[in-house]
Scaffold this motif. Structure first.
Motif, mmCIF file in Angstrom:
data_model
loop_
_atom_site.group_PDB
_atom_site.id
_atom_site.type_symbol
_atom_site.label_atom_id
_atom_site.label_comp_id
_atom_site.label_asym_id
_atom_site.label_seq_id
_atom_site.Cartn_x
_atom_site.Cartn_y
_atom_site.Cartn_z
ATOM 1 N N UNK A 33 0.834 -1.199 0.000
ATOM 2 C CA UNK A 33 0.000 0.000 0.000
ATOM 3 C C UNK A 33 0.870 1.251 0.000
ATOM 4 N N UNK A 35 0.515 5.408 0.893
ATOM 5 C CA UNK A 35 -0.292 6.442 1.512
ATOM 6 C C UNK A 35 0.472 7.761 1.455
ATOM 7 N N UNK A 37 0.753 11.444 3.709
ATOM 8 C CA UNK A 37 0.369 12.116 4.951
ATOM 9 C C UNK A 37 0.915 13.531 4.939
ATOM 10 N N UNK A 41 -1.944 15.742 9.439
ATOM 11 C CA UNK A 41 -3.154 15.118 8.901
ATOM 12 C C UNK A 41 -3.085 13.599 9.005
ATOM 13 N N UNK A 42 -4.215 12.972 8.741
ATOM 14 C CA UNK A 42 -4.252 11.526 8.707
ATOM 15 C C UNK A 42 -3.663 11.006 7.411
ATOM 16 N N UNK A 43 -3.736 9.712 7.221
ATOM 17 C CA UNK A 43 -3.175 9.089 6.034
ATOM 18 C C UNK A 43 -4.195 9.063 4.896
ATOM 19 N N UNK A 45 -5.109 7.318 1.432
ATOM 20 C CA UNK A 45 -4.829 6.132 0.617
ATOM 21 C C UNK A 45 -4.547 6.537 -0.825
ATOM 22 N N UNK A 48 -3.127 0.431 -3.944
ATOM 23 C CA UNK A 48 -2.929 -0.868 -3.301
ATOM 24 C C UNK A 48 -2.532 -1.883 -4.364
ATOM 25 N N UNK A 59 -7.274 6.213 -5.793
ATOM 26 C CA UNK A 59 -6.758 7.134 -4.794
ATOM 27 C C UNK A 59 -5.641 8.032 -5.289
ATOM 28 N N UNK A 91 4.134 7.231 2.680
ATOM 29 C CA UNK A 91 4.328 6.023 3.474
ATOM 30 C C UNK A 91 3.940 4.792 2.664
ATOM 31 N N UNK A 105 -0.988 -4.217 8.698
ATOM 32 C CA UNK A 105 -0.125 -3.529 7.755
ATOM 33 C C UNK A 105 1.089 -3.009 8.509
ATOM 34 N N UNK A 107 4.237 -0.572 8.389
ATOM 35 C CA UNK A 107 4.607 0.638 7.682
ATOM 36 C C UNK A 107 6.122 0.816 7.622
ATOM 37 N N UNK A 108 6.566 1.387 6.524
ATOM 38 C CA UNK A 108 7.944 1.825 6.417
ATOM 39 C C UNK A 108 8.108 3.191 7.067
ATOM 40 N N UNK A 109 9.344 3.691 7.125
ATOM 41 C CA UNK A 109 9.606 4.975 7.792
ATOM 42 C C UNK A 109 9.157 6.186 6.995
ATOM 43 N N UNK B 35 -4.135 2.504 15.023
ATOM 44 C CA UNK B 35 -2.684 2.605 14.905
ATOM 45 C C UNK B 35 -2.191 3.708 15.828
ATOM 46 N N UNK B 101 -8.875 8.088 9.633
ATOM 47 C CA UNK B 101 -9.284 9.359 10.203
ATOM 48 C C UNK B 101 -8.072 10.270 10.292
ATOM 49 N N UNK B 102 -8.287 11.507 10.698
ATOM 50 C CA UNK B 102 -7.190 12.476 10.773
ATOM 51 C C UNK B 102 -6.297 12.271 11.976
#
Lengths: 116, 110
Positions: A33, A35, A37, A41-43, A45, A48, A59, A91, A105, A107-109, B35, B101-102
């Protein structure tokens, strides 16, 4: 075992240039995936992959964004003609199977992209 | 719709309990992830709920009510290291998307 790795960790580029971001998933993970950011803020998408195919590309923010995955492993996210609004942390995450099956999932850095 | 709502910021005291709520308005919903993300770091998995009810993992618990479109993350015996953002994410089985979400920024004070 190694986790998800991404390169470069930081990228500063000039508006209008192309950039390529790389993701190496955890070995054996079939799902990958991308993403985005933005600060605070949030992630968001982006795309995929299940194996080498991408069932959902909706996305991706614009046609300047593209991604591919070869050999069911490494993936690259390419942004053409970068704009300042592309500045964000990108990400990558991988999972053993689809997340809907309860797979975590990892995540990478991230790659911090700054477009001047 | 695909709105995921959670509070922007919360503050709590070390040793206390805090509950972070998340509501979602999604169709094709299959399950809900939480998360944790420390500043400047990648998110790390905390929990996944697909069935109604409470799941406990040590100091952290997560609850889901599918009929109400509601989840919460409960953190007990807060520690300073729990200061982070907590991201709620809904898995959309129909489109293979994980909608985030944010995030809720939690500040734990001494």
């Amino acid at each position: 075992g190694a986790g998800v790795s991404q390169s470069p960790s930081n990228k500063v580029t000039e508006k209008g240039k192309d950039v390529e971001l790389r993701c190496d998933p955890i070995s054996g993970h079939t799902a990958l995936y991308w993403y985005r950011q933005s600060l605070g803020q949030g992630l968001e998408f982006l795309i995929y992959f299940q194996g080498n195919s991408a069932p959902d590309k909706s996305g991706l923010p614009s046609d300047r964004f593209s991604a591919e995955r070869t050999g069911g492993s490494v993936s690259t996210l390419t942004i053409q003609r970068t704009q300042q609004e592309d500045s964000a942390v990108y990400l990558c995450a991988s999972s053993l199977a689809q997340a809907g099956e309860g797979e975590t999932q990892y995540f990478g850095p991230g790659t911090r992209l700054l477009v001047l | 719709g695909q709105n995921i709502d959670q509070p922007t910021e919360m503050t709590a005291t070390e040793g206390a309990i805090v509950q972070i709520n998340c509501t979602y308005q999604t169709s094709g919903f299959n399950g809900l992830f939480w998360y944790q993300q420390h500043a400047g770091e990648a998110p790390t998995f905390l929990s996944y709920n697909v069935l109604d009810g409470l799941e406990e993992k040590g100091r952290f618990s997560s609850f889901l009510s599918r009929s109400k479109g509601y989840s919460y993350l409960l953190l007990k015996e807060l520690q300073m290291k729990d200061s982070a953002s907590y991201l709620c994410a809904a898995w959309m089985y129909s489109s293979y998307k994980l909608i985030f979400g944010s995030g809720t920024r939690l500040l734990v004070r001494p």
